[in-house]
Design a protein around this motif. Structure first.
Motif, PDB file in Angstrom:
ATOM      1  N   UNK A  52       0.823  -1.218   0.000  1.00 41.48           N
ATOM      2  CA  UNK A  52       0.000   0.000   0.000  1.00 41.48           C
ATOM      3  C   UNK A  52       0.857   1.268   0.000  1.00 41.48           C
ATOM      4  N   UNK A  81      -4.963   3.820  -2.057  1.00 42.76           N
ATOM      5  CA  UNK A  81      -4.984   3.254  -0.698  1.00 42.76           C
ATOM      6  C   UNK A  81      -6.389   3.030  -0.193  1.00 42.76           C
ATOM      7  N   UNK A  86      -6.029  -1.908   5.428  1.00 48.29           N
ATOM      8  CA  UNK A  86      -5.090  -2.634   6.270  1.00 48.29           C
ATOM      9  C   UNK A  86      -5.638  -2.741   7.687  1.00 48.29           C
ATOM     10  N   UNK A  88      -4.321  -4.099  11.757  1.00 48.13           N
ATOM     11  CA  UNK A  88      -3.041  -4.112  12.446  1.00 48.13           C
ATOM     12  C   UNK A  88      -3.048  -5.001  13.688  1.00 48.13           C
ATOM     13  N   UNK A 153     -13.631  -0.848   9.878  1.00 51.71           N
ATOM     14  CA  UNK A 153     -13.023   0.379   9.367  1.00 51.71           C
ATOM     15  C   UNK A 153     -12.328   0.096   8.037  1.00 51.71           C
TER      16      UNK A 153
ATOM     17  N   UNK B 129      -2.636   6.989   7.377  1.00 55.26           N
ATOM     18  CA  UNK B 129      -1.988   7.035   6.059  1.00 55.26           C
ATOM     19  C   UNK B 129      -2.477   5.890   5.191  1.00 55.26           C
ATOM     20  N   UNK B 130      -2.620   4.703   5.796  1.00 56.66           N
ATOM     21  CA  UNK B 130      -3.040   3.539   5.014  1.00 56.66           C
ATOM     22  C   UNK B 130      -4.462   3.699   4.482  1.00 56.66           C
ATOM     23  N   UNK B 131      -5.235   4.607   5.091  1.00 52.80           N
ATOM     24  CA  UNK B 131      -6.595   4.853   4.585  1.00 52.80           C
ATOM     25  C   UNK B 131      -6.599   5.910   3.489  1.00 52.80           C
ATOM     26  N   UNK B 132      -5.439   6.476   3.209  1.00 54.74           N
ATOM     27  CA  UNK B 132      -5.358   7.501   2.172  1.00 54.74           C
ATOM     28  C   UNK B 132      -5.610   8.903   2.694  1.00 54.74           C
TER      29      UNK B 132
END
Lengths: 341, 222
Positions: A52, A81, A86, A88, A153, B129-132
Motif C-alpha cells: 500500500x 490506498x 489494512x 493491524x 473500518x 496514512x493507510x486509509x489515504x
C-alpha cells in the motif's frame, strides 16, 4: 491482482545498509487468501507495507489492481490506498473516537456525505457483529472487539484488497479463531483478496489458500497450503509445520520411546485428503509382519482440505520395515523417519 | 473588618489591576495556544521519520524555539521594546505587554506540544496514512484529537506561567497586579497591598488549574 517483481528493499542505517527484502517475486490472485509466514525480522512487515505504498521498494515493481504502487504518489496514491485497506496487530484505533466514529473515519477521508456515512457505518457494524457497541470508546472494548472495529473500518470504502499485519497476534486463541472465521466469512461474502502476515502456522492452516515462507528477506518456499504442510522443503518451513502438528509433549514421549525400544524405526506419516480414509496401517501389519505402535496422531483442517499426521513405531525384520515404508510411498503418503533403533 | 485588615488598599485600583492581569493572561494564552500549536506541529512533522522529515527545517525551528525559551523573560521584555513599539504603537499599557508575553510563552508551549505529539501511537498515524488520509486530515483528525488531554494540560501550565510573566511586565508599565504590588505595595511600603494582590493572583491561578483539570478529564477517553 497483486504482482511483485524482483522486489528489494534496503534501509540505510548508521551501521550500513540493511536488506529487509531481497529479490522477492510473488503473484496473488483475485479472491485468494494469501499468507506470508516468517519469524520477526524476516522482512514480512516491510513486504506487506510495500503493497500500500507505506514503504517504497529500492528496486522492483509492485502492481496492485493495475496500479504501480511504487511509482505513484500524492492524490493518486491516496486514492489507491482507499482500495487497499489494512488491519493491524495493535488495532490502531483512535481512542478519541467512538466505535462508529472510528468506522466513519475512512469514509470522511473519502469524502462520503454525512447521511451516507451513518448508513454505511450501521451496515458495517452488523457485518462484524458489534451491534450495541456503537457509542463505546476503544478503551471500553476487548481485544477481539477492537479488531472487529479495525476490520469494519478497513472494509468501509469497499476495498479490493485487505492487508492483515499480524492481525491476530495480540489476541487469545479463542478470539483468534473468531477473528479468523470473520476474515474467512468476508473473503467468501465480498470476494475480497486478503494478504496476511503472521508467525503462527495455525493462522495459515485455518484460512489461507496459499502460503509464502520468508526468511532473511527472501521467500524460501511458496505453494498451496496443503502441499506445503504435506511436503515442506526448507528447514524453516518444517519448523513451522511442526508448530501445528507436534506438541512439546510428543517430542518428550518420542525420546522416551527411543530409550524403551532400541530396535525398529519411529516414523512420521502424513496423510492428505483422500488417503486419510484408507486403512493403510492395518494393511501394513497384515502384509509385512511388522509391529506398529501408534505414538501420536492428529488431524488438522486447512482451507484446501484435511491433513493428518501419525507418529508410529514400526518394528520387525529390517527388510519388512523397508517394504512397509515403500508401500506408503507408492500410496502417495509422506513418510519421514524421525529416529531409528 | 476588611478595611481594618488592609487599610491602604484602594479597591477600585485593585480590581482594575486584577482585570488587567486577567486580560493579559487570557489574550496571550489564546494566541500562545495557536502559535505554539503551529510551531509544535511543525517541529513534530519535520522530525526524522515523520511526514515532512526535513533536517534543515527541523534544526531552524528547534533552534529558534530553544533561543527564545532560554532568554529570561525580564530580559526579553526589554529586548522586544522596539518590536512592541512597531506592532502596538506604544510600549505602555496591557496591549504593549502582549508581544513579549506571546514570544516568551509560545516556544515554551511548542515544546510541550511536541512532547504531546510524540506520545501518540505511531501505528495510529500509519493507519490514517493507510486509509489515504492527507497530511491536513492527519493533523486535524488524528494529531490534535489524539493528543488533546496533553495539549490542554500543557496550555494550563503555560497559562499559569503567563500569570507570572504578566506580573513581570509591570516593569514596562503594563499594569496589572504585579505592577500594583511593586509600586503601591513595595515602593510605598504598604505590605497589605502586596498581600491582597498575592491572594488575588493565587485565586486566578487556582481557577485556571481547576478549569484545565476539568477539561482534561472530560476529553480523555483512554
Amino acid at each position: 491482482m497483486i504482482q511483485l517483481s524482483n522486489i528489494t528493499k534496503i534501509y540505510k542505517t548508521k551501521n550500513g545498509d540493511l536488506t529487509a527484502v531481497r529479490d522477492v517475486n510473488l503473484s496473488i490472485e483475485q479472491g485468494e487468501i494469501f499468507g506470508i509466514i516468517g519469524y520477526s525480522g524476516a522482512g514480512k512487515s516491510t513486504l506487506i507495507r510495500l503493497l500500500n505504498g507505506l514503504e517504497k521498494p529500492t528496486s522492483g515493481e509492485v502492481i496492485v489492481s493495475g496500479e504501480d504502487i511504487a511509482r505513484i504518489s500524492g492524490g493518486k496514491l491516496r486514492q489507491a490506498r482507499q482500495k487497499i485497506s489494512m488491519i493491524f496487530q495493535h488495532f490502531n484505533l483512535l481512542w478519541s473516537r467512538t466505535v462508529e466514529e472510528n468506522i466513519a473515519f475512512p469514509l470522511e477521508i473519502a469524502g462520503v456525505s454525512k447521511g451516507e456515512r451513518a448508513a454505511r457505518v450501521q451496515e458495517l457494524i452488523e457485518l462484524v457483529g458489534l451491534q450495541g457497541r456503537e457509542k463505546a470508546y476503544p478503551s471500553q472494548l476487548s481485544g477481539g472487539q477492537k479488531q472487529r472495529v479495525g476490520i469494519a473500518r478497513a472494509l468501509a470504502n469497499n476495498p479490493e484488497v485487505l492487508l492483515c499485519d499480524e492481525a491476530t497476534s495480540a489476541l487469545d486463541p479463542e478470539t483468534t479463531e473468531a477473528i479468523l472465521e470473520l476474515l474467512l466469512d468476508i473473503n467468501k461474502k465480498l470476494g475480497l483478496t486478503i494478504v496476511l502476515i503472521t508467525h503462527e502456522m495455525n493462522v495459515i492452516r485455518k484460512i489461507c489458500h496459499r502460503v509464502a515462507v520468508m526468511e532473511a528477506g527472501q521467500v524460501v518456499e511458496q505453494g498451496q497450503v496443503l502441499n506445503v504442510f504435506q511436503n515442506p522443503q526448507a528447514t524453516i518451513t518444517k519448523n513451522f509445520v511442526s508448530q501445528v502438528s507436534d506438541s512439546s509433549e510428543t517430542k518428550e514421549s518420542i525420546e522416551q520411546i527411543i530409550a524403551n525400544y532400541p530396535t525398529g524405526k519411529i516414523v512420521r506419516v502424513t496423510f492428505v485428503g483422500q488417503s486419510t480414509k484408507e486403512p493403510i496401517m492395518s494393511q501394513l501389519i497384515k502384509r509385512f509382519d511388522v509391529e506398529i505402535n501408534i505414538l501420536h496422531g492428529a488431524i488438522s483442517h486447512t482451507a484446501n482440505g484435511p491433513y493428518g499426521t501419525l507418529i508410529v513405531h514400526i518394528d520387525g525384520a529390517q527388510g519388512n520395515i523397508e517394504e512397509a515404508l515403500h508401500l506408503l510411498a507408492t500410496n502417495n503418503i509422506q513418510t519421514e523417519v524421525i529416529a531409528r533403533g | 473588618m476588611v478595611e481594618q485588615l488592609f487599610p491602604n488598599v484602594n479597591w477600585d485600583r485593585m480590581w482594575q489591576a486584577a482585570y488587567e492581569t486577567i486580560y493579559m493572561t487570557a489574550v496571550s494564552t489564546v494566541i500562545t495556544f495557536i502559535l505554539g500549536l503551529v510551531i509544535g506541529i511543525l517541529l513534530f512533522l519535520t522530525s526524522p521519520h515523520q511526514l515532512w522529515a526535513n533536517k534543515i527545517a527541523n534544526f531552524i525551528t528547534g533552534s529558534l524555539v530553544n533561543i527564545f525559551r532560554s532568554i529570561p523573560f525580564i530580559v526579553l521584555i526589554i529586548l522586544l521594546i522596539p518590536l512592541t513599539n512597531l506592532l502596538v504603537g506604544t510600549i505602555r499599557g496591557t496591549n504593549a505587554a502582549l508581544p513579549a508575553l506571546i514570544i516568551g510563552a509560545a516556544p515554551f508551549y511548542a515544546r510541550m506540544v511536541l512532547i504531546a505529539l510524540r506520545e501518540i501511537d505511531k501505528g495510529v498515524i500509519e493507519a490514517a496514512r493507510s486509509m489515504g488520509a492527507k497530511t491536513s486530515t492527519i493533523i486535524f483528525k488524528v494529531l490534535i484529537p489524539e493528543s488533546l488531554p496533553a495539549l490542554i494540560s500543557g496550555i494550563t501550565v503555560t497559562a499559569i506561567a503567563l500569570v507570572g510573566y504578566t506580573a513581570m511586565s509591570g516593569i514596562i508599565g503594563a499594569g496589572g497586579l504585579g505592577q500594583l504590588a511593586y509600586i503601591d505595595g513595595f515602593q510605598r511600603d504598604r505590605s497589605d497591598v502586596t498581600q491582597v494582590a498575592t491572594i488575588i493572583i493565587l485565586v486566578i491561578v487556582f481557577i485556571i488549574q481547576w478549569i484545565g483539570d476539568v477539561i482534561t478529564t472530560k476529553v480523555d477517553k483512554r
